[in-house]
Design a protein around this motif. Structure first.
Motif, short mmCIF file in Angstrom:
data_model
loop_
_atom_site.label_atom_id
_atom_site.label_comp_id
_atom_site.label_asym_id
_atom_site.label_seq_id
_atom_site.Cartn_x
_atom_site.Cartn_y
_atom_site.Cartn_z
N ALA A 244 0.83 -1.21 0.00
CA ALA A 244 0.00 0.00 0.00
C ALA A 244 0.86 1.26 0.00
O ALA A 244 0.55 2.23 -0.71
N LEU A 245 1.94 1.26 0.76
CA LEU A 245 2.84 2.41 0.79
C LEU A 245 3.48 2.63 -0.57
O LEU A 245 3.56 3.77 -1.05
N LYS A 246 3.92 1.57 -1.21
CA LYS A 246 4.53 1.71 -2.52
C LYS A 246 3.52 2.20 -3.55
O LYS A 246 3.83 3.07 -4.39
N ALA A 247 2.30 1.68 -3.48
CA ALA A 247 1.26 2.11 -4.42
C ALA A 247 0.96 3.59 -4.24
O ALA A 247 0.78 4.33 -5.22
N THR A 248 0.92 4.05 -3.00
CA THR A 248 0.69 5.47 -2.73
C THR A 248 1.83 6.31 -3.28
O THR A 248 1.62 7.37 -3.90
N THR A 260 10.28 -0.78 -2.92
CA THR A 260 9.53 -0.79 -1.65
C THR A 260 10.36 -0.15 -0.55
O THR A 260 9.84 0.58 0.29
N ASP A 261 11.68 -0.40 -0.57
CA ASP A 261 12.57 0.18 0.42
C ASP A 261 12.57 1.71 0.32
O ASP A 261 12.60 2.40 1.34
N ASP A 262 12.53 2.25 -0.89
CA ASP A 262 12.46 3.70 -1.07
C ASP A 262 11.19 4.27 -0.45
O ASP A 262 11.23 5.26 0.29
N ALA A 263 10.07 3.65 -0.76
CA ALA A 263 8.79 4.14 -0.25
C ALA A 263 8.73 4.03 1.27
O ALA A 263 8.26 4.96 1.96
N LEU A 264 9.19 2.90 1.82
CA LEU A 264 9.17 2.71 3.27
C LEU A 264 10.09 3.70 3.96
O LEU A 264 9.71 4.31 4.98
N THR A 265 11.29 3.90 3.44
CA THR A 265 12.23 4.84 4.04
C THR A 265 11.67 6.26 4.03
O THR A 265 11.76 6.98 5.03
N ALA A 266 11.08 6.65 2.92
CA ALA A 266 10.47 7.98 2.83
C ALA A 266 9.35 8.14 3.85
O ALA A 266 9.23 9.17 4.53
N THR A 444 -2.05 8.83 13.41
CA THR A 444 -3.02 7.93 12.77
C THR A 444 -2.52 7.39 11.43
O THR A 444 -2.79 6.24 11.07
N GLU A 445 -1.79 8.22 10.65
CA GLU A 445 -1.26 7.74 9.37
C GLU A 445 -0.19 6.68 9.60
O GLU A 445 -0.11 5.70 8.87
N TRP A 446 0.63 6.88 10.64
CA TRP A 446 1.66 5.89 10.99
C TRP A 446 1.03 4.57 11.40
O TRP A 446 1.42 3.50 10.92
N THR A 447 0.06 4.63 12.29
CA THR A 447 -0.55 3.40 12.81
C THR A 447 -1.42 2.69 11.77
O THR A 447 -1.78 1.53 11.94
N ARG A 448 -1.75 3.38 10.67
CA ARG A 448 -2.47 2.74 9.59
C ARG A 448 -1.59 1.74 8.86
O ARG A 448 -2.06 0.77 8.25
N HIS A 449 -0.27 1.95 8.93
CA HIS A 449 0.67 1.08 8.21
C HIS A 449 1.59 0.30 9.14
O HIS A 449 2.06 -0.78 8.77
N ALA A 450 1.89 0.83 10.30
CA ALA A 450 2.87 0.23 11.20
C ALA A 450 2.20 -0.27 12.48
O ALA A 450 1.37 0.43 13.05
N VAL A 451 2.59 -1.46 12.93
CA VAL A 451 2.07 -2.04 14.15
C VAL A 451 3.18 -2.05 15.19
O VAL A 451 4.26 -2.58 14.93
N TRP A 452 2.89 -1.47 16.33
CA TRP A 452 3.88 -1.44 17.42
C TRP A 452 4.13 -2.85 17.94
O TRP A 452 3.22 -3.62 18.19
N VAL A 453 5.43 -3.22 18.05
CA VAL A 453 5.80 -4.54 18.56
C VAL A 453 6.36 -4.42 19.96
O VAL A 453 6.05 -5.23 20.83
N GLY A 454 7.22 -3.43 20.20
CA GLY A 454 7.74 -3.23 21.55
C GLY A 454 9.25 -3.26 21.60
O GLY A 454 9.92 -3.62 20.65
#
Length: 454
Positions: A244-248, A260-266, A444-454
């Motif tokens: 989803a991040l790459k598509a956006t 995908t690494d570019d999109a995730l890093t950005a 909210t935008e972060w938590t839409r894509h990332a799940v906190w692990v700890g």
């Protein structure tokens, strides 16, 4: 082996640290015999590795200089007949995690403390920092027995190798543990004279002044009156989230391709800057910098199997407001342009860095993070492409179920992307000051894509 040179890029004293990878193996059919067989396979493999690649069993020493302002020389000298192999039984230790709990929580960083699971701390000597004259192992392994599983924490001394180099040594160890031959070509590349690896720069006048200025230490600013408390945390990005991040990003990309690494890093960098905005908003035009670690091998026509230190860094600087407002695809495209072999300057940058180090007596004045301000800048290393999930080391335990960077001393503004899981998941380990971390977790935008692990 009498002694073995380091790459010139490995001479700065601040690299006297360890890179750690923790590979987690599940033991559904647990027995003492299974655990002993696994340890025996590792022990045999480490001895075979040292026979073919002798410097892996060596230690780093520092030879100081009598010349004022000269940082001296680091080199590898003989030590043992195999790299250090520590076996630690944590099954009766109440502070040790259990495999069942770790799997339920997706192997959080907070449960994998380096003091428990690693043979060497990231910073030798603990929080006091590296001792300049303390000999340290080039490569080491710790086998941790926990209830329901085994962890292998594999560490390499960063002056000797980067993560790509460590992965090559781990692949050779994997073959050795399974009784397979290490290809002669890989043995030859591993044992090459490192003083001749990086092609010499042709013209000092043509060196990239701005890049080298970023890597040359300047007078430090006054310390803040109040100490900053920083914390590590890990976040999971699923295969679907990454897609989803790459598509956006592709919707606003200005280059034909982005990874995908570019999109995730950005996304990570923009999200962290947003989290810091509340603290930094009084100076929105202040610049902030992303430092992205890169493997220089392919830009210098050096074999990918070369197990030395050929890391460099590319920098992306914008105002805080620009960083937040820039479309994701525009920034991802900027990241792609900086590393694409057709447009990248990394080969030139790395040759110039080597030349600068060669002519600078005090190597401590050169650092890839020399002018990074951890309060508003960020340095990220991506290990997502490291194929750790294919390594079984002949232990009879199958493949690892998780690979993580153990938790170590807090370093604000630092992050790692863990090796990609076979499901496509990538886990981010990130260190931020506590208030910024809370702001990130509440975005909210972060938590839409990332799940906190700890």
């Amino acid at each position: 082996m009498k002694s073995f040179n380091l790459d010139i890029i490995g001479q700065p004293p601040h690299l006297h640290i360890y890179t750690q990878l923790c590979l987690c193996y599940s033991l559904p059919n647990d027995s003492d015999a299974t655990r002993q067989a696994a340890a025996d396979a590792l022990s045999r493999g480490l001895k075979t590795l040292a026979q073919r690649i002798p410097w892996t069993a060596g230690r780093i020493i520092h030879e100081p200089s009598n010349e004022a302002g000269n940082s001296g020389i680091y080199k590898i000298v003989p030590w043992h007949d195999a790299p250090p192999f520590v076996i630690r039984d944590l099954r009766g230790d109440p502070s040790a995690p259990k495999m069942e709990v770790l799997q339920q929580r997706n192997f959080p960083m907070e449960l994998l403390d380096e003091g428990l699971v690693a043979p060497y701390m990231t910073i030798p000597g603990g929080t006091a920092g590296a001792k300049m004259d303390e000999p340290t192992a080039v490569f080491a392994v710790q086998m941790n027995h926990i209830e329901g599983g085994i962890f292998l924490t594999i560490v390499s001394q960063h002056q000797v190798m980067d993560l790509a180099g460590q992965m090559q040594v781990m692949r050779m160890l994997d073959r050795a543990c399974r009784g397979e031959e290490i290809p002669e070509e890989e043995v030859e590349i591993a044992n090459r004279d490192r003083s001749e690896i990086i092609p010499p720069v042709a013209d000092v006048e043509a060196e990239p002044v701005e890049q080298l200025s970023r890597q040359t230490v300047k007078p430090a600013p006054p310390l803040s009156a109040e100490p900053v408390s920083s914390v590590w945390a890990s976040f999971s990005f699923s295969k679907a989230s990454l897609a989803a991040l790459k598509a956006t990003a592709l919707k606003t990309a200005t280059t034909q391709k982005i990874s995908t690494d570019d999109a995730l890093t950005a996304f990570i960098w923009q999200s962290i800057t947003c989290a810091r905005y509340k603290r930094l908003r009084h100076e929105p035009n202040t610049t902030c910098t992303l430092g992205r670690a890169v493997d220089s091998r392919r830009y210098l026509d050096i074999p990918p199997s070369y197990p030395g230190l050929l890391n460099n860094m590319v920098y992306h600087t914008h105002s805080i407001q620009e960083t937040i407002d820039m479309p994701l695809g525009v920034f991802a495209s900027e990241l792609r342009t900086a590393v694409d072999p057709g447009t990248s300057q990394i080969g030139r940058y790395t040759r110039a860095l080597a030349a600068l180090l060669d002519r600078t007596p005090n190597k401590g004045l050169i650092s890839m993070g020399a002018n990074i301000n951890p309060s508003q800048d960020f340095m990220l290393s991506s290990w997502a492409g490291a194929d750790c999930y294919g390594l079984d080391f002949g232990m009879g335990l199958g493949l690892p179920v998780a690979v993580r960077r153990p938790r170590f001393y807090p370093v604000e503004g630092l992050g790692y992307l863990s090796p990609k899981h076979p499901t496509g998941e990538i886990v981010l380990a990130v260190c931020l000051r506590e208030d910024d971390m809370q702001a990130l977790r509440g975005d909210t935008e972060w938590t839409r894509h990332a799940v906190w692990v700890g």
